[in-house]
Design an enzyme around this catalytic site. Structure first.
Site, PDB file in Angstrom:
ATOM      1  N   HIS A   1     -14.435   8.369  29.554  1.00 24.98           N
ATOM      2  CA  HIS A   1     -15.029   9.491  28.845  1.00 24.98           C
ATOM      3  C   HIS A   1     -14.249  10.128  27.513  1.00 24.98           C
ATOM      4  O   HIS A   1     -13.041  10.301  27.553  1.00 24.98           O
ATOM      5  CB  HIS A   1     -14.770  10.755  29.989  1.00 24.98           C
ATOM      6  CG  HIS A   1     -15.438  12.138  29.430  1.00 24.98           C
ATOM      7  ND1 HIS A   1     -14.886  13.418  29.662  1.00 24.98           N
ATOM      8  CD2 HIS A   1     -16.589  12.557  28.583  1.00 24.98           C
ATOM      9  CE1 HIS A   1     -15.626  14.211  29.108  1.00 24.98           C
ATOM     10  NE2 HIS A   1     -16.570  13.630  28.538  1.00 24.98           N
TER      11      HIS A   1
ATOM     12  N   GLU B   1     -10.538   9.901  29.007  1.00 26.20           N
ATOM     13  CA  GLU B   1     -10.519   9.900  30.418  1.00 26.20           C
ATOM     14  C   GLU B   1     -10.939   8.857  31.062  1.00 26.20           C
ATOM     15  O   GLU B   1     -11.885   8.468  30.701  1.00 26.20           O
ATOM     16  CB  GLU B   1     -11.194  11.304  30.922  1.00 26.20           C
ATOM     17  CG  GLU B   1     -10.552  12.602  30.681  1.00 26.20           C
ATOM     18  CD  GLU B   1     -11.355  13.806  31.123  1.00 26.20           C
ATOM     19  OE1 GLU B   1     -10.809  14.654  30.909  1.00 26.20           O
ATOM     20  OE2 GLU B   1     -12.619  13.844  31.376  1.00 26.20           O
TER      21      GLU B   1
ATOM     22  N   SER C   1     -20.048  13.023  30.686  1.00 25.42           N
ATOM     23  CA  SER C   1     -19.271  14.506  30.632  1.00 25.42           C
ATOM     24  C   SER C   1     -18.816  14.839  32.156  1.00 25.42           C
ATOM     25  O   SER C   1     -17.911  15.372  32.284  1.00 25.42           O
ATOM     26  CB  SER C   1     -20.044  15.645  29.908  1.00 25.42           C
ATOM     27  OG  SER C   1     -20.565  15.091  29.105  1.00 25.42           O
TER      28      SER C   1
ATOM     29  N   ASN D   1     -13.202  18.901  30.687  1.00 20.66           N
ATOM     30  CA  ASN D   1     -14.565  19.800  31.045  1.00 20.66           C
ATOM     31  C   ASN D   1     -14.567  20.808  31.975  1.00 20.66           C
ATOM     32  O   ASN D   1     -15.298  21.696  31.953  1.00 20.66           O
ATOM     33  CB  ASN D   1     -15.676  18.891  31.062  1.00 20.66           C
ATOM     34  CG  ASN D   1     -16.186  18.157  29.879  1.00 20.66           C
ATOM     35  OD1 ASN D   1     -16.037  18.697  28.772  1.00 20.66           O
ATOM     36  ND2 ASN D   1     -17.178  17.223  29.820  1.00 20.66           N
TER      37      ASN D   1
END
Ligand code: 3HC
Length: 382
Positions: free
Chosen positions: A142, A154, A121, A193
């Site tokens: 990701h 991602e 993450s 994130n």
């Protein structure tokens, strides 16, 4: 590596089982590995549940479900898991030491041309890659929870990732019928994130300061900002342990990326991890997919301007620092968090000047540089 046929997923938790499932749905032969057979059994149960949902909705047929399941095998043996793999995706706990140890081990046993990827993450891709002798074949891929439904993935190159590895990662993501977005720099939190994790804390600050109740904040986040879930609901769904870990990692890398609220630490230390443990911000029947019913009336009792101001400021930081274009940041939030429209459109309606004023007031009261308005955001104020 011209073609990927076999995909290994290390870790069978919330993300691992989903990545294994969608890879098998795209036709790959998948091996999912975990340290204990019990975890693998639970993961296969979740995959069956998810596939049955897709059958129910007519997205796949029952015979497709059977062949998808046939393409997934499980093992606790690391060597067996990676020996013949073309692409190895790690989704194990967010612990840099554990990840580096694991990558060093698999680097020694996986085929020389296999690509290694991390679904981390927030942890730095470049540092993880340094545990291997194939830094050019190492990349961040990701996914977002639930990987079965979220369209965004991602792709994050580390400092030594080759362009052919990035191309392979993008090709793999497209083969899953997902949308890859390139995160040009290996920054704390990557794109989504960097916006999502600080939002949980901002909402928690307003909760702690008594600005509104949990349900009111959640309802306003959902109905006024256009997200599909409340922010606390989403934190519980993602896992308070995941949010907590991501916060620690991001904050350790860059103090200006999040303003941690003690409520998260408190929930984490009590083992209240959200849906998975039966309690987080809300209470749940443990382990089942549960939604929180929120109403428009509840939304009326809270103004989510602080949340929008911080989200737009972090989005602006990504643009100013050339991590992603404005278009990519907007698309990433729509595809990765399900927001209905571009966040800059929402911000424009509220007014950039008002958002900058909100940030300046937060900066003054907290004396925290985290709230300094970003230069891209300032450039939008007419
Ligand atoms: N597989 C298949 N079906 C699933 C599923 C899964 N894994 N999970 C849920 N479903 C089903 C539900 O059971 C439901 O089925 P039903 O209609 O038969 O009841 C259907 O999907 C729709 O679900 P909901 O009724 O709950 O409705 P939504 O339209 O809100 O969709 C959602 C659910 C896609 C989860 C949506 O709420 C959403 O996008 N939420 C935001 C998620 C998000 O932000 N994720 C990113 C978090 S950050 C992250 O992951 C990064 C990490 O590094 C921390």
């Amino acid at each position: 590596m011209a073609r990927i046929e076999r995909v290994t997923v290390l870790g069978s938790g919330i993300m691992g089982h989903g990545i294994a499932q969608i890879s098998a749905m795209a036709g790959y032969k998948v091996i999912m590995r975990d340290v204990d057979q019990q975890f693998l059994d639970r993961a296969m149960e979740r995959i069956r549940w998810s596939l049955s949902k897709l059958v129910e909705k007519g997205r796949i047929s029952s015979s497709e479900m059977a062949s998808i399941l046939d393409r997934i095998s499980v093992t606790v043996d690391l060597e067996e898991a990676v020996r013949q793999s073309d692409l190895i995706i790690e989704a194990i706990p967010e612990d840099m030491r554990l990840k580096k140890e694991t990558f060093a081990k698999i680097d020694a046993i996986a085929p020389a041309d296999a690509v290694l990827a991390s679904n981390t993450s927030t942890l730095p891709i470049t540092e993880m890659a340094s545990a291997t002798k194939r830094e050019d074949k190492f990349v961040g891929i990701h996914f977002f929870n639930p990987p079965q439904l979220m369209q965004l993935v991602e792709v994050i190159p580390g400092a030594k990732t080759s362009s052919s590895t990035v191309d392979l990662a993008i090709g793999y993501v497209r083969s899953l019928k997902k949308e890859p977005i390139l995160c040009r720099k290996d920054v704390a939190g990557f794109i989504v994130n960097r916006i999502f994790i600080p939002l949980v804390h901002e909402a928690a600050w307003d909760l702690q300061d008594g600005k509104a109740g949990m349900r009111e904040i959640d309802a306003a986040f959902k109905f006024k900002l256009g997200f599909p879930m409340g922010i606390f609901e989403l934190a519980d769904y993602t896992g308070i342990d995941v949010v907590h870990k991501a916060t620690k990692e991001m904050y350790a890398r860059d103090k200006r990326v999040v303003n941690p609220c003690p409520i998260i630490e408190d929930l984490y230390s009590k083992g209240h991890y959200g849906q998975k443990s039966g309690k987080g911000f809300y209470e749940y029947k443990q382990g089942s997919y549960t939604r929180i019913e929120l109403s428009m009336q509840e939304a009326e009792r809270y103004n989510p301007i602080r949340l929008l101001a911080v989200a737009i400021n972090n989005a602006s930081w990504l643009i100013s620092n050339d991590v992603a274009s404005k278009d990519d940041v907007e698309r990433a939030l729509m595809l990765g968090m399900g927001i209905r429209e571009g966040i800059f459109k929402v911000a424009e309606r509220v007014g950039y000047a008002k958002l900058v004023d909100t940030l300046r007031a937060l900066r003054a009261s907290s004396k925290n540089e985290f709230y300094d308005p970003d230069r891209f955001l300032l450039s939008l104020v007419k």
